[in-house]
Design an enzyme around this catalytic site. Structure first.
Site, PDB file in Angstrom:
ATOM      1  N   LYS A 171       0.960  -1.295   0.061  1.00 20.75           N
ATOM      2  CA  LYS A 171       0.092  -0.065  -0.042  1.00 20.75           C
ATOM      3  C   LYS A 171       0.887   1.131   0.085  1.00 20.75           C
ATOM      4  O   LYS A 171       1.793   1.343   0.728  1.00 20.75           O
ATOM      5  CB  LYS A 171      -0.964   0.028   1.129  1.00 20.75           C
ATOM      6  CG  LYS A 171      -1.964  -0.895   1.151  1.00 20.75           C
ATOM      7  CD  LYS A 171      -2.965  -0.522   0.028  1.00 20.75           C
ATOM      8  CE  LYS A 171      -3.924  -1.612  -0.135  1.00 20.75           C
ATOM      9  NZ  LYS A 171      -4.949  -1.459  -1.369  1.00 20.75           N
ATOM     10  N   ASP A 199       0.243   0.037  -4.760  1.00 22.11           N
ATOM     11  CA  ASP A 199      -1.241   0.221  -4.848  1.00 22.11           C
ATOM     12  C   ASP A 199      -1.429   1.557  -4.140  1.00 22.11           C
ATOM     13  O   ASP A 199      -1.334   1.393  -2.996  1.00 22.11           O
ATOM     14  CB  ASP A 199      -2.005  -0.896  -4.285  1.00 22.11           C
ATOM     15  CG  ASP A 199      -3.313  -0.612  -4.503  1.00 22.11           C
ATOM     16  OD1 ASP A 199      -3.756   0.487  -5.175  1.00 22.11           O
ATOM     17  OD2 ASP A 199      -4.353  -1.346  -4.163  1.00 22.11           O
ATOM     18  N   GLU A 225      -0.259   0.333  -8.858  1.00 16.91           N
ATOM     19  CA  GLU A 225      -1.841   0.492  -9.333  1.00 16.91           C
ATOM     20  C   GLU A 225      -2.467   1.692  -8.888  1.00 16.91           C
ATOM     21  O   GLU A 225      -2.158   2.024  -7.935  1.00 16.91           O
ATOM     22  CB  GLU A 225      -2.267  -0.593  -8.382  1.00 16.91           C
ATOM     23  CG  GLU A 225      -3.734  -1.050  -8.426  1.00 16.91           C
ATOM     24  CD  GLU A 225      -3.863  -2.459  -7.842  1.00 16.91           C
ATOM     25  OE1 GLU A 225      -5.148  -2.529  -7.178  1.00 16.91           O
ATOM     26  OE2 GLU A 225      -3.036  -3.363  -7.694  1.00 16.91           O
ATOM     27  N   GLU A 251     -10.041  -1.493 -11.302  1.00 17.65           N
ATOM     28  CA  GLU A 251     -10.863  -2.047 -10.180  1.00 17.65           C
ATOM     29  C   GLU A 251     -12.081  -1.264  -9.838  1.00 17.65           C
ATOM     30  O   GLU A 251     -13.047  -1.853  -9.511  1.00 17.65           O
ATOM     31  CB  GLU A 251      -9.966  -2.413  -9.003  1.00 17.65           C
ATOM     32  CG  GLU A 251      -9.977  -1.214  -7.886  1.00 17.65           C
ATOM     33  CD  GLU A 251      -8.922  -1.568  -6.852  1.00 17.65           C
ATOM     34  OE1 GLU A 251      -9.673  -1.308  -5.579  1.00 17.65           O
ATOM     35  OE2 GLU A 251      -8.025  -1.929  -6.815  1.00 17.65           O
ATOM     36  N   ASP A 274     -13.202  -6.407 -11.292  1.00 21.17           N
ATOM     37  CA  ASP A 274     -13.377  -7.375  -9.834  1.00 21.17           C
ATOM     38  C   ASP A 274     -14.683  -7.985 -10.432  1.00 21.17           C
ATOM     39  O   ASP A 274     -15.682  -7.352 -10.704  1.00 21.17           O
ATOM     40  CB  ASP A 274     -13.716  -6.383  -8.916  1.00 21.17           C
ATOM     41  CG  ASP A 274     -13.712  -6.986  -7.424  1.00 21.17           C
ATOM     42  OD1 ASP A 274     -14.699  -7.812  -7.571  1.00 21.17           O
ATOM     43  OD2 ASP A 274     -12.948  -6.998  -6.543  1.00 21.17           O
ATOM     44  N   HIS A 301      -9.045  -7.853  -9.825  1.00 24.52           N
ATOM     45  CA  HIS A 301      -9.131  -7.459  -8.402  1.00 24.52           C
ATOM     46  C   HIS A 301      -9.770  -8.496  -7.734  1.00 24.52           C
ATOM     47  O   HIS A 301     -10.941  -9.015  -8.122  1.00 24.52           O
ATOM     48  CB  HIS A 301      -9.425  -6.224  -8.376  1.00 24.52           C
ATOM     49  CG  HIS A 301      -9.541  -5.401  -6.893  1.00 24.52           C
ATOM     50  ND1 HIS A 301     -10.860  -5.702  -6.193  1.00 24.52           N
ATOM     51  CD2 HIS A 301      -8.852  -5.193  -6.083  1.00 24.52           C
ATOM     52  CE1 HIS A 301     -10.839  -4.987  -5.106  1.00 24.52           C
ATOM     53  NE2 HIS A 301      -9.647  -4.566  -4.874  1.00 24.52           N
ATOM     54  N   GLU A 334      -5.159 -12.152  -6.260  1.00 19.83           N
ATOM     55  CA  GLU A 334      -4.753 -11.077  -5.207  1.00 19.83           C
ATOM     56  C   GLU A 334      -5.369 -11.776  -3.918  1.00 19.83           C
ATOM     57  O   GLU A 334      -6.375 -12.076  -3.786  1.00 19.83           O
ATOM     58  CB  GLU A 334      -5.593  -9.958  -5.389  1.00 19.83           C
ATOM     59  CG  GLU A 334      -5.310  -8.862  -4.437  1.00 19.83           C
ATOM     60  CD  GLU A 334      -5.854  -7.383  -4.678  1.00 19.83           C
ATOM     61  OE1 GLU A 334      -5.531  -6.560  -4.096  1.00 19.83           O
ATOM     62  OE2 GLU A 334      -6.871  -7.636  -5.598  1.00 19.83           O
TER      63      GLU A 334
END
Length: 382
Positions: A171, A199, A225, A251, A274, A301, A334
């Protein structure tokens, strides 16, 4: 075989250990679970993915008040027709967001019903599997109070390596210099053989993302991302060819209509629909077809409950190589490593990482798992 009942279960729990990332504090986990019961007594399960602190009752209202009256009595085999009818009836106030999440939950449950009725995994109904297992990357690195960073992130990364993960997604969104420092220290700790992704959850503008991309190129980051908000389409066009780091996103995009411009203008290198948010199996297979036509990479995702995770495994089996080649790249699962009781308690068997860092794709009927009704009762919010 007809739709006899549609039941909705808004799951909710306050997170015992709140964590935060680029979009703020996550203090609860939630999900909308949909059960469809057929005229033959078969139950199929689907999930409407809930982002962050999103109340599950929002998508529940769409299912209960709009989709259920439309669908009761309809034939479960009419997948495309039913999807288009659901999309059309919600089009004036839908097209993206909550309405598509609700449609996704229903669609996944319909495919689960069909698979169970035919004793076939969903990937068989969609044309077969390109693979029997997939590599998994650890998706974590959420921050919590009382810890020192980036030291805590470095220790987390080492832990994933010890568990057998060959890749991990970190993250970002904590400030440009902070993010760069974190990735440098993680790379030094895990070595050059571990795939690293970042991300940002839409935390930056083009100028900041450009600086991060250049720094990440030197660290050998595989993809960056959601560096920008999904509304900044032109910004993604600016970023995409600046460095060798792949730009990933989408996503937060929905349906073939939403993905059309991202694909036709190659706004990202890696597409991340997703399954439980972008339209379910019926729509995501069309997104796959568009991506394949443009030779674009799809890495779905998957951050939902065990039901969503199991369904995503069926979807991953059907992702085609783009393009076909002697040594083909493959999609990855993921694997959410954050605190999420719906992930393991809700399904049996759970998804397990093997010694090679891969997860097997179930060949059991439907989404390939059984749902724990006691867990549903435990977490449903009335």
């Amino acid at each position: 075989m007809f739709i006899k009942e549609i039941k909705t279960y808004p799951l909710f729990i306050e997170t015992p250990s709140p964590f935060y990332y680029g979009e703020g504090w996550v203090k609860n986990r939630s999900s909308l679970i949909v059960e469809i019961v057929t005229s033959d007594g078969i139950s199929g399960w689907g999930e409407g993915f809930c982002h962050g602190n999103q109340p599950p009752e929002l998508a529940q209202a769409v299912v209960e008040k709009v989709l259920k009256p439309l669908l009761l009595g309809k034939n479960i085999e009419d997948m495309d027709v039913l999807w288009e009818q659901m999309y059309y009836i919600t089009q004036p106030y839908g097209r993206k967001g909550i309405a598509i999440s609700a449609i996704s939950a229903v669609d996944v449950a319909l495919w689960d019903c069909l698979g169970r009725s035919l004793s076939q995994p969903i990937y068989k109904l969609l044309g077969g599997a390109y693979r029997t297992d997939v590599p998994a990357y650890a998706s974590g690195f959420f921050r919590s109070s009382g810890k020192k960073y980036p030291e805590a992130d470095v220790e987390e990364a080492k832990g994933y390596v010890s568990l057998g993960y060959k890749g991990m997604k970190v993250k970002a969104g904590f400030g440009v210099e902070n993010d760069i420092c974190t990735m440098r220290q993680i790379r030094a700790a895990v070595g050059d053989d571990i795939m690293l992704m970042v991300d940002a959850n839409c935390a930056y503008n083009v100028a900041a993302a450009r600086k991060l991309l250049k720094a990440y190129e030197a660290i050998d980051v595989y993809w960056f991302e959601e560096p920008l908000p999904p509304s900044d389409f032109e910004g993604y066009l600016e970023l995409k060819n600046l460095t060798s780091v792949y730009v990933a996103g989408c996503e937060n995009e929905f349906t073939k209509y939403g993905f059309r411009k991202w694909i036709s203008q190659r706004a990202v290198d890696i597409l991340q629909p997703d399954l439980c948010f972008a339209g379910g199996f019926t729509e995501c297979r069309k997104i796959l077809a568009l991506a394949q036509a443009w030779h674009m990479t799809v890495m779905p995702h998957a951050w939902g409950s065990g039901i969503g995770q199991a369904a995503s495994m069926q979807f991953l089996a059907t992702v085609p190589p783009a393009p076909s080649s002697f040594v083909e790249s493959e999609p990855m699962l993921e694997y959410d490593k954050s605190d999420h009781p719906f992930r393991n308690e809700l399904i049996c068997p759970n998804l397990e990482l093997n010694e090679a860092g891969r997860v097997s794709i179930s060949d059991k009927p439907g989404i390939g798992v059984e749902v724990n009704r006691d867990a549903i009762k435990k977490y449903v919010r009335n």
